[in-house]
Design a protein around this motif. Structure first.
Motif, PDB file in Angstrom:
ATOM      1  N   ALA A 131       0.826  -1.209   0.000  1.00 13.15           N
ATOM      2  CA  ALA A 131       0.000   0.000   0.000  1.00 13.15           C
ATOM      3  C   ALA A 131       0.863   1.263   0.000  1.00 13.15           C
ATOM      4  CB  ALA A 131      -0.924  -0.005   1.208  1.00 13.15           C
ATOM      5  N   ALA A 134       2.740   1.723  -3.401  1.00 10.83           N
ATOM      6  CA  ALA A 134       1.787   2.084  -4.452  1.00 10.83           C
ATOM      7  C   ALA A 134       1.146   3.447  -4.202  1.00 10.83           C
ATOM      8  CB  ALA A 134       0.711   1.011  -4.560  1.00 10.83           C
ATOM      9  N   ASP A 136      -1.362   3.909  -2.212  1.00  8.75           N
ATOM     10  CA  ASP A 136      -2.786   3.573  -2.252  1.00  8.75           C
ATOM     11  C   ASP A 136      -3.450   4.001  -0.938  1.00  8.75           C
ATOM     12  OD1 ASP A 136      -5.285   2.316  -2.206  1.00  8.75           O
ATOM     13  OD2 ASP A 136      -4.548   0.548  -3.272  1.00  8.75           O
ATOM     14  N   LYS A 138      -6.579   4.167  -0.036  1.00 10.05           N
ATOM     15  CA  LYS A 138      -7.624   3.252   0.437  1.00 10.05           C
ATOM     16  C   LYS A 138      -7.007   2.044   1.153  1.00 10.05           C
ATOM     17  CE  LYS A 138     -11.723   0.790  -1.105  1.00 10.05           C
ATOM     18  NZ  LYS A 138     -12.538   0.356  -2.239  1.00 10.05           N
ATOM     19  N   ALA A 139      -5.967   1.446   0.541  1.00  7.33           N
ATOM     20  CA  ALA A 139      -5.315   0.276   1.143  1.00  7.33           C
ATOM     21  C   ALA A 139      -4.621   0.651   2.451  1.00  7.33           C
ATOM     22  CB  ALA A 139      -4.324  -0.336   0.165  1.00  7.33           C
ATOM     23  N   GLU A 159      -0.928   7.698   5.059  1.00  3.00           N
ATOM     24  CA  GLU A 159      -2.256   8.049   4.541  1.00  3.00           C
ATOM     25  C   GLU A 159      -2.494   9.556   4.680  1.00  3.00           C
ATOM     26  OE1 GLU A 159      -6.938   6.737   5.099  1.00  3.00           O
ATOM     27  OE2 GLU A 159      -5.491   6.234   6.656  1.00  3.00           O
TER      28      GLU A 159
END
Length: 198
Positions: A131, A134, A136, A138-139, A159
């Motif tokens: 995550a 990437a 990401d 959401k992940a 995040e």
């Protein structure tokens, strides 16, 4: 010594010998009666000892092969034979090695595959790293809410940074507030909150 005492002594000796022979006969009968089960029990014990020794030798052989393969992979990660040997003899160590290689190479696909590893730590760290590499959001969010996640707070930081970069400062601030004051990452969360979010 009187004749009476001699007779008494002889009787005692005969009685002792009689008891000895009686015991010998009982033992012989017992052995005859339970001969097969006794032989089976002795054979089972012998097989267990031999089996344990063979298993220990087999386990030692697998361990030695895995260690040798792992050492080879430290200097030659592309060695396919060493990879196969390590995977066959120590699958969890193979997963840990694969994870370290995937992190080093930024291989998100390989890390995602390792999220199903039976090695709990490998699965956990691979989820976070896939995550994070990437980017990401959401992940990372999903990982950050996972109970017992090893890099939970680091995922919250990652995040929050990604949310800030996309202009979602309020959401980022909420993520940073989830990091406790006692956390080693609290100063970083506070700095991000102060300089990047407010």
């Amino acid at each position: 010594m009187s004749l009476k005492e001699n007779i008494s002594m002889v009787k005692e000796e005969l009685s002792t010998e009689e008891q000895f022979f009686e015991q010998a006969v009982k033992t012989e009968r017992f052995v005859k009666k339970y001969k097969k089960p006794l032989i089976a029990a002795v054979a089972a014990v012998a097989l267990a000892v031999i089996g344990t020794a063979a298993y220990d030798a087999y386990a030692a052989s697998k361990r030695d092969a895995a260690n040798a393969a792992y050492m080879t992979l430290q200097s030659d990660p592309a060695n396919a034979a060493a990879q196969q040997t390590l995977k066959a003899n120590a699958p969890m160590l193979y997963d840990a090695w694969s994870m370290s290689e995937a992190i080093k190479n930024g291989d998100v696909k390989a890390l995602q595959a390792l999220t199903s590893s039976p090695a709990v730590e490998v699965s956990d760290v691979s989820s976070y790293e896939a995550a994070a590499i990437a980017g990401d959001v959401k992940a990372l969010g999903s990982y950050g809410y996972r109970q017992g996640a090893l890099y939970k707070e680091m995922a919250l930081i990652d995040e929050a940074v990604l949310l800030m970069q996309s202009g979602k400062t309020d959401e980022a601030h909420r993520r940073l507030q989830m990091i406790g004051d006692q956390s080693p990452l609290a100063p970083l969360a506070e700095a991000l909150s102060h300089y990047g979010v407010k």
